[in-house]
Design an enzyme around this catalytic site. Structure first.
Site, mmCIF file in Angstrom:
data_model
loop_
_atom_site.group_PDB
_atom_site.id
_atom_site.type_symbol
_atom_site.label_atom_id
_atom_site.label_comp_id
_atom_site.label_asym_id
_atom_site.label_seq_id
_atom_site.Cartn_x
_atom_site.Cartn_y
_atom_site.Cartn_z
ATOM 1 N N TYR A 155 -2.809 -0.254 10.561
ATOM 2 C CA TYR A 155 -2.763 -0.638 9.143
ATOM 3 C C TYR A 155 -1.464 -0.170 8.494
ATOM 4 O O TYR A 155 -0.782 -0.928 7.811
ATOM 5 C CB TYR A 155 -3.974 -0.039 8.423
ATOM 6 C CG TYR A 155 -4.047 -0.381 6.957
ATOM 7 C CD1 TYR A 155 -4.497 -1.627 6.525
ATOM 8 C CD2 TYR A 155 -3.686 0.553 5.988
ATOM 9 C CE1 TYR A 155 -4.579 -1.941 5.175
ATOM 10 C CE2 TYR A 155 -3.761 0.260 4.641
ATOM 11 C CZ TYR A 155 -4.202 -0.993 4.235
ATOM 12 O OH TYR A 155 -4.276 -1.294 2.906
ATOM 13 N N SER A 187 0.849 -1.215 0.000
ATOM 14 C CA SER A 187 0.000 0.000 0.000
ATOM 15 C C SER A 187 0.868 1.242 0.000
ATOM 16 O O SER A 187 2.009 1.226 0.499
ATOM 17 C CB SER A 187 -0.909 0.014 1.231
ATOM 18 O OG SER A 187 -1.591 1.250 1.343
#
Length: 726
Positions: free
Chosen positions: A616, A603
């Site tokens: 996250y 990501s």
């Protein structure tokens, strides 16, 4: 119409029409709708015959009809033969799979035939006989149908008939079994000469209902489509019943059982452990299937009862080296199988030790095949092909097959089971005989066969590669799986949700066919689940070449709102999951020893700091660095490890479930509905990112152009300056 498996030949109950060993599928109402259209009835009959694998092999056999049609040049009625064209399968054949030829022109070719030595030159002349210019190219079997006078003809390769045709006393048995109503033609390679031999047999035996071809197959016929169909079923039924009546009369089948098979669960476990090693050995010594230069043969495993009966028998050692008889069989299975001299209690988990034991068997096989080629080749023979075995038998465990793609290897396995059926039957009534090596070579390295191979489409960029993409039942994972499948890869569809997995599998089978994908449940946080998933993958395709760690979850909360359970869940799925899946994937890749790829879907958040993202973002950072660590460790194994960094993939993505969208919207001070536009506007390219964009990035790493790239990161975020790595 469902396919009837050939293992039912010895166990079917008495069927409609009084048949026990074949299935009567004729539907009078359906046939009545086709009345008057002989070609439509031919297609219908062909599909019925092809649906029962006890009657003919996949892709094998051919059928024909002769009927009057208007000559477009003269306007007069002329006799035309419609016959299955080159390639295709009877079970699925349509009208456009037929070749249509003028019968009188085809038969007139006898006047210019120069003899057996020149028969191959006749094939090009078939084109001068074509009636329908849009029809399929005529096959080598065209004259076999054309020189016989019957309106409807079936040429099939039923195991029950070939068992008699391949028996030492086949001609005598045929004559006695059918009271002289079935003729006999000794072995002759398919072609113009065989067509003349069939006509001669008919002329010398008027009134016969069919002809048995030595070591090859069966010809039957009728004046109508239905008469031909019934005649075919009756002849094959009688052959099968004769074999059944004789099983056990000469003693135990295949000389009786020599070894006990392992229990089912142990067989599958041992096969899954051994398959990647076999795949690596079968993939050596030839140009890689994939244009990318990576990958190998695709595998198939079966422990079918018929296979176990054969490989566990006393006669295995005598029969296996003989090879097969029917050309359809050995063209797909090679001249003979490789038998592993491993005991059932062999420890196959020690890769180095097992390779040391079986590598010499492969070397011996390659030497045998090379000597076979050199001793049989002609001055104009094509170059030797891959010398590795296609069929590998492991007594007590099962049968492996390896070929260029899944359909080819599955069909090869099916054909060797056909060969086992033939050997079983021939040994029951007489003695099995295979084709002489020279005759087998003349078929395998036939110039016409070579021309057919050269016309095959070139392999796609991921042909010969097997990919496991975690979470491939939806969103980004499914997009990656589809992209890889489009490029020729075999795919392991997986998900933690069985319903979603099954839906994705049905979608893949509809789009790509039955041989592109297999499915398995997979929980990336559970090592036992991962082990089972890889075992299923290996049993389905022989190994794994590409692992994409895509499965993920997202939780967006402030540090004070973040619970320990949230933190553990993120790290279990993202970091631990990537570690466990990669670890077992590497073990399989090392067994294969043909390299591989690991791609981690990470990501933009792995490098960009933002609010409400502690769990996250840090987990994604751990994933990114694990990529670099594995790239540094696995280079010597030719295993490349790379990262794709997406951002804001909204469409069809599960990431937006579970409150993530609400969390991000809150962090940016906007509504959930405004997120797509917000993400696009903050990028340099002002673009919305789709799952297909991530799939294209993954393909860039594995498609062949970046084979010397590892440890790299590819951003697919529309251009987020804060995420630039340098």
């Amino acid at each position: 119409m469902g396919t009837i498996k050939n293992d039912e030949i010895y166990s079917s109950p008495l069927g409609v029409g009084g048949f026990k060993h074949v299935s009567y599928l004729w539907d009078e109402a359906k046939a009545a709708e086709l009345a008057g259209d002989e070609v439509a009835l031919l297609v219908y009959r062909s599909n019925l015959l092809g649906a029962d694998l006890r009657l003919t092999n996949y892709g094998g056999g051919n059928t024909s009809c002769k009927a009057m049609a208007k000559d477009p040049l003269t306007g007069k009625e002329t006799e035309v033969m419609w016959v299955k064209g080159s390639g295709g399968d009877l079970g699925t054949m349509k009208r456009n799979g037929l070749a249509a030829l003028y019968v009188d022109r085809l038969r007139s070719l006898k006047n210019i035939y120069r003899g057996l030595e020149y028969e191959d030159e006749m094939v090009e002349l078939f084109n001068h006989c074509i009636y329908d210019l849009a029809s399929k190219a005529p096959s080598i079997d065209t004259p076999l149908h054309g020189f016989l006078p019957f309106k409807h003809i079936d040429h099939l390769h039923p195991d029950a008939a070939i068992a008699i045709a391949a028996a030492k006393d086949g001609e005598k048995i045929t004559k006695e079994l059918f009271n002289g109503t079935i003729g006999w033609v000794k072995w002759q390679k398919p072609g113009f000469e065989l067509g003349l031999m069939l006509k001669q047999c008919l002329d010398e035996n008027p009134g016969i209902r069919g002809i048995m071809l030595g070591s090859h197959g069966l010809f039957t016929w009728g004046d109508t489509a239905y008469e031909s169909y019934i005649n075919t079923l009756e002849v094959i039924e009688r052959c099968a019943q004769y074999l059944e009546d004789n099983y056990g009369k000469k003693g135990a089948i295949f000389g009786g059982q020599k070894i006990e098979p392992l229990p089912k669960e142990e067989r599958l476990k041992k096969a899954a452990t051994l398959a990647p090693i076999l795949r690596g050995l079968c993939s050596s010594g030839y140009p890689k299937n994939s244009p990318s230069g990576v990958g190998g043969m695709i595998g198939h495993f079966t422990d079918d009862d018929r296979v176990l009966q054969f490989i566990n028998s006393n006669d295995l050692e005598r029969l296996a080296p003989l090879g097969t008889s029917c050309p359809d069989h050995f063209l797909r299975t090679k001249i003979s199988p490789l038998v592993l001299n491993l005991s059932t209690d062999e420890d196959v988990t020690n890769t180095a030790a097992i390779k040391e034991k079986i590598a010499p068997l492969f070397e011996a096989y390659r030497k045998m095949y090379t000597e076979y080629y050199n001793s049989c080749k002609h001055p104009n023979s094509p170059a030797i092909r891959d010398a590795n075995p296609v069929i590998i038998l492991y007594p007590g465990v099962g049968m492996f097959s390896f070929a260029k793609d899944k359909q080819t290897t599955r069909v090869a396995s099916e054909f060797y089971i056909n060969a086992i059926n033939v050997m079983r039957g021939a040994e029951a009534v007489s003695e099995y005989t295979s084709l002489p090596r020279q005759e087998a070579f003349n078929i395998e390295y036939w110039l016409l066969e070579e021309a057919k191979l050269q016309r095959m489409p070139k392999p796609k960029s991921l042909s010969g590669r097997i990919a496991l993409i975690t979470g491939s039942a939806g969103g980004i994972g499914k997009a990656i799986a589809k992209r890889f499948a489009e490029e020729g890869a075999c795919i392991i569809i997986n998900d933690i949700n069985e319903g979603r997995m099954n839906e994705a599998m049905q979608e893949f089978q509809k789009q790509f066919g039955r041989d592109t994908a297999a499915s398995t449940l997979l929980d990336v946080t559970d090592n036992a689940s991962i082990e089972k998933a890889y075992a299923n993958a290996v049993l389905a395709f022989g190994g794994v070449d590409i692992v994409v760690n895509n499965a993920g979850i997202s939780i967006s909360k402030s540090i004070t709102d973040h619970s320990i359970e949230d933190w553990d869940k993120l790290y279990d799925i993202l970091v631990k999951g990537q570690f466990l899946v990669s670890k077992l994937g590497v073990e399989i890749m090392r067994k294969q020893n043909i390299g591989g790829d690991i791609i981690n879907i990470v990501s933009k958040n792995s490098v960009v700091a933002g609010p409400n993202n502690a769990g996250y973002g840090s987990a994604k950072a751990a994933q990114a660095h694990l990529t670099r660590l594995l790239a540094a460790e696995l280079g010597a194994d030719k295993i490349r490890v790379n990262t794709v960094n997406p951002d804001a993939v909204i469409a069809n993505s599960n990431i937006w479930a579970g409150g993530w969208a609400e969390g991000r919207a809150k962090a940016y001070g906007i509504t959930v509905e405004e997120l797509p536009a917000y993400y696009a506007k903050r990028t340099l390219l002002n673009e919305v990112i789709l799952p297909e964009d991530i799939a294209n990035a993954c393909y860039a790493f594995v498609g062949g152009l970046l084979n010397k790239s590892t440890g790299n990161t590819l951003n697919v975020d529309g251009g987020v300056a804060m995420a630039f790595l340098r």
